[in-house]
Design a protein around this motif. Structure first.
Motif, PDB file in Angstrom:
ATOM      1  N   ASN A   5       0.817  -1.212   0.000  1.00 31.01           N
ATOM      2  CA  ASN A   5       0.000   0.000   0.000  1.00 31.01           C
ATOM      3  C   ASN A   5       0.848   1.258   0.000  1.00 31.01           C
ATOM      4  O   ASN A   5       0.516   2.254  -0.655  1.00 31.01           O
ATOM      5  N   GLU A   6       1.997   1.231   0.703  1.00 32.18           N
ATOM      6  CA  GLU A   6       2.873   2.398   0.740  1.00 32.18           C
ATOM      7  C   GLU A   6       3.536   2.632  -0.610  1.00 32.18           C
ATOM      8  O   GLU A   6       3.719   3.777  -1.035  1.00 32.18           O
ATOM      9  N   PHE A   8       2.306   1.992  -3.642  1.00 30.26           N
ATOM     10  CA  PHE A   8       1.388   2.597  -4.610  1.00 30.26           C
ATOM     11  C   PHE A   8       0.908   3.973  -4.175  1.00 30.26           C
ATOM     12  O   PHE A   8       0.672   4.846  -5.017  1.00 30.26           O
ATOM     13  N   ALA A   9       0.780   4.195  -2.871  1.00 29.66           N
ATOM     14  CA  ALA A   9       0.390   5.530  -2.395  1.00 29.66           C
ATOM     15  C   ALA A   9       1.427   6.569  -2.789  1.00 29.66           C
ATOM     16  O   ALA A   9       1.087   7.698  -3.170  1.00 29.66           O
ATOM     17  N   ALA A  12       0.975   7.360  -6.714  1.00 28.98           N
ATOM     18  CA  ALA A  12      -0.365   7.578  -7.258  1.00 28.98           C
ATOM     19  C   ALA A  12      -0.377   8.637  -8.350  1.00 28.98           C
ATOM     20  O   ALA A  12      -1.069   8.500  -9.371  1.00 28.98           O
ATOM     21  N   TYR A  15       1.157   7.222 -11.671  1.00 26.74           N
ATOM     22  CA  TYR A  15       0.788   5.849 -12.020  1.00 26.74           C
ATOM     23  C   TYR A  15       0.256   5.732 -13.445  1.00 26.74           C
ATOM     24  O   TYR A  15       0.678   4.854 -14.212  1.00 26.74           O
ATOM     25  N   ASP A  71      -9.255  -1.660  -3.869  1.00 30.97           N
ATOM     26  CA  ASP A  71      -7.849  -1.300  -3.999  1.00 30.97           C
ATOM     27  C   ASP A  71      -7.277  -0.969  -2.626  1.00 30.97           C
ATOM     28  O   ASP A  71      -7.988  -0.458  -1.755  1.00 30.97           O
ATOM     29  N   THR A  73      -5.122   1.327  -1.945  1.00 26.83           N
ATOM     30  CA  THR A  73      -4.625   2.692  -1.842  1.00 26.83           C
ATOM     31  C   THR A  73      -5.743   3.706  -2.024  1.00 26.83           C
ATOM     32  O   THR A  73      -6.297   3.851  -3.112  1.00 26.83           O
ATOM     33  N   GLN A  74      -6.057   4.443  -0.972  1.00 29.60           N
ATOM     34  CA  GLN A  74      -7.129   5.423  -1.039  1.00 29.60           C
ATOM     35  C   GLN A  74      -6.832   6.527  -2.041  1.00 29.60           C
ATOM     36  O   GLN A  74      -7.730   7.026  -2.721  1.00 29.60           O
ATOM     37  N   CYS A  93     -11.631   0.515  -0.006  1.00 27.32           N
ATOM     38  CA  CYS A  93     -10.194   0.573   0.252  1.00 27.32           C
ATOM     39  C   CYS A  93      -9.822  -0.562   1.192  1.00 27.32           C
ATOM     40  O   CYS A  93     -10.253  -0.605   2.343  1.00 27.32           O
TER      41      CYS A  93
END
Length: 215
Positions: A5-6, A8-9, A12, A15, A71, A73-74, A93
Motif C-alpha cells: 500500500n505504501e 502505490f500511495a 499515485a 501511475y 484497492d 490505496t485510497q 479501500c
C-alpha cells in the motif's frame, strides 16, 4: 522492498503515465479488456482497480455498468472517483484477500496488472473466492504480467525469497516485488479454483490477458 500500500500511495500521481507509456502492451490491453466483457454484463467486480485505467475504456462501452472496485490505496481510489463522479461506483479501500466478495454477486470480474506479486497458493485461494462471487455464467478477465518459461518464474520467486529473508520481512506481509508466473501456471491456478474455458486472448511483451468462465 516497500509495503504494497505504501508503494502505490507514493506513486499515485505518476501511475497512469507509467502504465500507459512505459509498460509494454498495457495501453492496448485496456482497450482489449473492455471489448472482452460480455454484452450482458451489468454488475462487475474490479480487483485492484487503482485509478481506473481499465474502467476508462470499459465505461466507453458500458456507461451504465455497476462496478465494485477494491484497492489498497485510497489515493488511487480518489483519483478514480474524480474521473468518474457520475458512474455507479462502490469503491472499497482494502485488500481483496481479506474482503468478502459474496456469493453469485457479479456478472463479470476483472483484474489488471495486480496479481503478479503473490504466491500460487495465495492466488488460488483468491480465485476460489472470485469463482463463488460470480453468477453461474460469469466471466473473469485477467490482465497480468506473465513470463515465458518456468526458469524465469523460478528466478523471480527465488530473488523475492532472498530479499525477504535479507530484510527480515515476515511471512504474510505483502511487499511490492514482481513474481510473474508463466501462462501455463496461471491457467492451471484458475482451473484448480474451478474455472473452465481458460484461454489466452492477448499478449504483447509480458502483458497477457486470460479469460475464464465459471460455467
Amino acid at each position: 522492498m516497500e509495503k504494497m500500500n505504501e508503494f502505490f500511495a507514493a506513486r499515485a500521481d505518476g501511475y497512469e503515465e507509467h502504465m500507459l507509456t512505459y509498460v509494454e502492451g498495457s495501453k492496448e490491453a485496456y482497450i482489449k479488456m473492455a471489448q472482452l466483457l460480455p454484452k450482458s454484463c451489468k454488475n462487475m467486480l474490479d480487483l485492484g482497480c487503482g485509478t481506473g485505467l481499465e474502467l476508462d475504456e470499459i465505461f466507453k462501452l458500458f456507461p451504465d455498468l455497476y462496478v465494485t472496485g477494491i484497492d489498497l490505496t485510497q489515493a488511487m481510489l480518489d483519483k478514480l472517483l474524480q474521473k468518474h463522479p457520475d458512474k455507479h461506483l462502490n469503491l472499497i479501500c482494502g485488500s481483496y484477500f481479506d474482503i468478502g466478495l459474496g456469493k453469485s454477486e457479479y456478472d463479470c470480474a476483472v483484474s489488471f496488472q495486480t496479481l503478479h506479486h503473490f504466491s500460487h497458493d495465495v492466488k488460488i485461494e483468491l480465485y476460489r473466492k472470485l469463482f463463488d462471487a460470480l453468477n453461474p455464467d460469469g466471466r473473469y478477465i485477467e490482465c497480468d504480467y506473465m513470463v515465458e518459461t518456468q526458469e524465469e518464474e523460478d528466478r523471480y520467486y527465488a530473488e523475492n525469497a532472498r530479499l525477504r529473508k535479507e530484510q527480515g520481512i515476515p511471512d504474510g506481509m505483502f511487499c511490492h516485488y514482481d513474481t510473474p508466473c508463466t501462462v501455463k501456471n496461471q491457467t492451471e491456478m484458475l482451473q484448480t479454483a474451478g474455472f473452465t474455458q481458460v484461454k489466452q486472448v492477448f499478449r504483447m511483451g509480458g502483458t497477457t490477458i486470460l479469460t475464464a468462465m465459471k460455467a
